[in-house]
Design a protein around this motif. Sequence first.
Motif, PDB file in Angstrom:
ATOM      1  N   VAL A  40      59.358  20.301  83.164  1.00 35.08           N
ATOM      2  CA  VAL A  40      58.904  19.092  82.487  1.00 35.08           C
ATOM      3  C   VAL A  40      59.816  18.854  81.292  1.00 35.08           C
ATOM      4  N   PRO A  41      60.524  17.713  81.270  1.00 32.71           N
ATOM      5  CA  PRO A  41      61.384  17.409  80.128  1.00 32.71           C
ATOM      6  C   PRO A  41      60.543  17.160  78.876  1.00 32.71           C
ATOM      7  N   ILE A  42      61.104  17.536  77.728  1.00 33.19           N
ATOM      8  CA  ILE A  42      60.359  17.334  76.481  1.00 33.19           C
ATOM      9  C   ILE A  42      61.101  16.448  75.490  1.00 33.19           C
ATOM     10  N   GLY A  43      62.032  15.675  75.974  1.00 35.46           N
ATOM     11  CA  GLY A  43      62.690  14.714  75.102  1.00 35.46           C
ATOM     12  C   GLY A  43      64.100  15.065  74.687  1.00 35.46           C
ATOM     13  N   HIS A  44      64.498  16.298  74.853  1.00 36.06           N
ATOM     14  CA  HIS A  44      65.861  16.708  74.557  1.00 36.06           C
ATOM     15  C   HIS A  44      66.568  16.936  75.881  1.00 36.06           C
ATOM     16  N   LYS A  45      67.792  16.429  76.013  1.00 35.65           N
ATOM     17  CA  LYS A  45      68.443  16.468  77.321  1.00 35.65           C
ATOM     18  C   LYS A  45      68.723  17.874  77.834  1.00 35.65           C
ATOM     19  N   ASN A  46      68.794  18.857  76.974  1.00 37.92           N
ATOM     20  CA  ASN A  46      69.101  20.222  77.403  1.00 37.92           C
ATOM     21  C   ASN A  46      67.899  21.160  77.383  1.00 37.92           C
ATOM     22  N   VAL A  47      66.704  20.621  77.190  1.00 34.81           N
ATOM     23  CA  VAL A  47      65.523  21.475  77.068  1.00 34.81           C
ATOM     24  C   VAL A  47      64.415  20.962  77.992  1.00 34.81           C
ATOM     25  N   VAL A  48      63.821  21.889  78.748  1.00 32.78           N
ATOM     26  CA  VAL A  48      62.657  21.567  79.562  1.00 32.78           C
ATOM     27  C   VAL A  48      61.617  22.661  79.354  1.00 32.78           C
ATOM     28  N   THR A  49      60.363  22.336  79.572  1.00 32.37           N
ATOM     29  CA  THR A  49      59.320  23.350  79.616  1.00 32.37           C
ATOM     30  C   THR A  49      59.051  23.633  81.086  1.00 32.37           C
ATOM     31  N   MET A  50      58.677  24.855  81.391  1.00 33.44           N
ATOM     32  CA  MET A  50      58.464  25.226  82.786  1.00 33.44           C
ATOM     33  C   MET A  50      57.036  25.728  82.976  1.00 33.44           C
ATOM     34  N   PHE A  51      56.430  25.280  84.084  1.00 33.68           N
ATOM     35  CA  PHE A  51      55.038  25.602  84.386  1.00 33.68           C
ATOM     36  C   PHE A  51      54.894  25.980  85.845  1.00 33.68           C
ATOM     37  N   ASN A  52      53.777  26.635  86.165  1.00 37.80           N
ATOM     38  CA  ASN A  52      53.411  26.827  87.562  1.00 37.80           C
ATOM     39  C   ASN A  52      52.245  25.873  87.861  1.00 37.80           C
ATOM     40  N   THR A  53      51.833  25.819  89.108  1.00 37.37           N
ATOM     41  CA  THR A  53      50.803  24.864  89.508  1.00 37.37           C
ATOM     42  C   THR A  53      49.503  25.064  88.747  1.00 37.37           C
ATOM     43  N   SER A  54      49.056  26.298  88.607  1.00 40.53           N
ATOM     44  CA  SER A  54      47.785  26.535  87.916  1.00 40.53           C
ATOM     45  C   SER A  54      47.854  26.113  86.447  1.00 40.53           C
TER      46      SER A  54
END
Length: 88
Positions: A40-54
Motif C-alpha cells: 500500500v503506497p503511503i504518499g512517498h514514491k519510494n515507500v510502501v507499507t506491506m500487509f497480509n490479508t488478515s
Amino acid sequence: MKFTFERKEFEQFRKYFLNLEPEYWESLNKNSVYNRKIMVPIGHKNVVTMFNTSEIYEIKSMLYNMFKGNKLSEFINVDTMNENINLN
C-alpha cells in the motif's frame, strides 16, 4: 505504525482501504519473498507499507467500526502480532 491525517487525507485513506481487495493483491504478488504481499503506497514514491490479508481485514474492521463509537483498543493488541520487529 502511526498515521497522522488531515480530515480529507483520512477520508481518502479510509476509502482506499475499504475498497481494497486483499485476495487479488495476495494472488498477484504470490511469488514475492515477503510474508506480507499487499503493498500500500503511503504518499512517498519510494515507500510502501506491506500487509497480509488478515491485517487488511483488521484495518477495514477498525475503519468501519470507528464510526460506530467503538474504541481502537478493542481491536489492537500487541500480543497478536507475530512478525519480527526490526529496530532501526
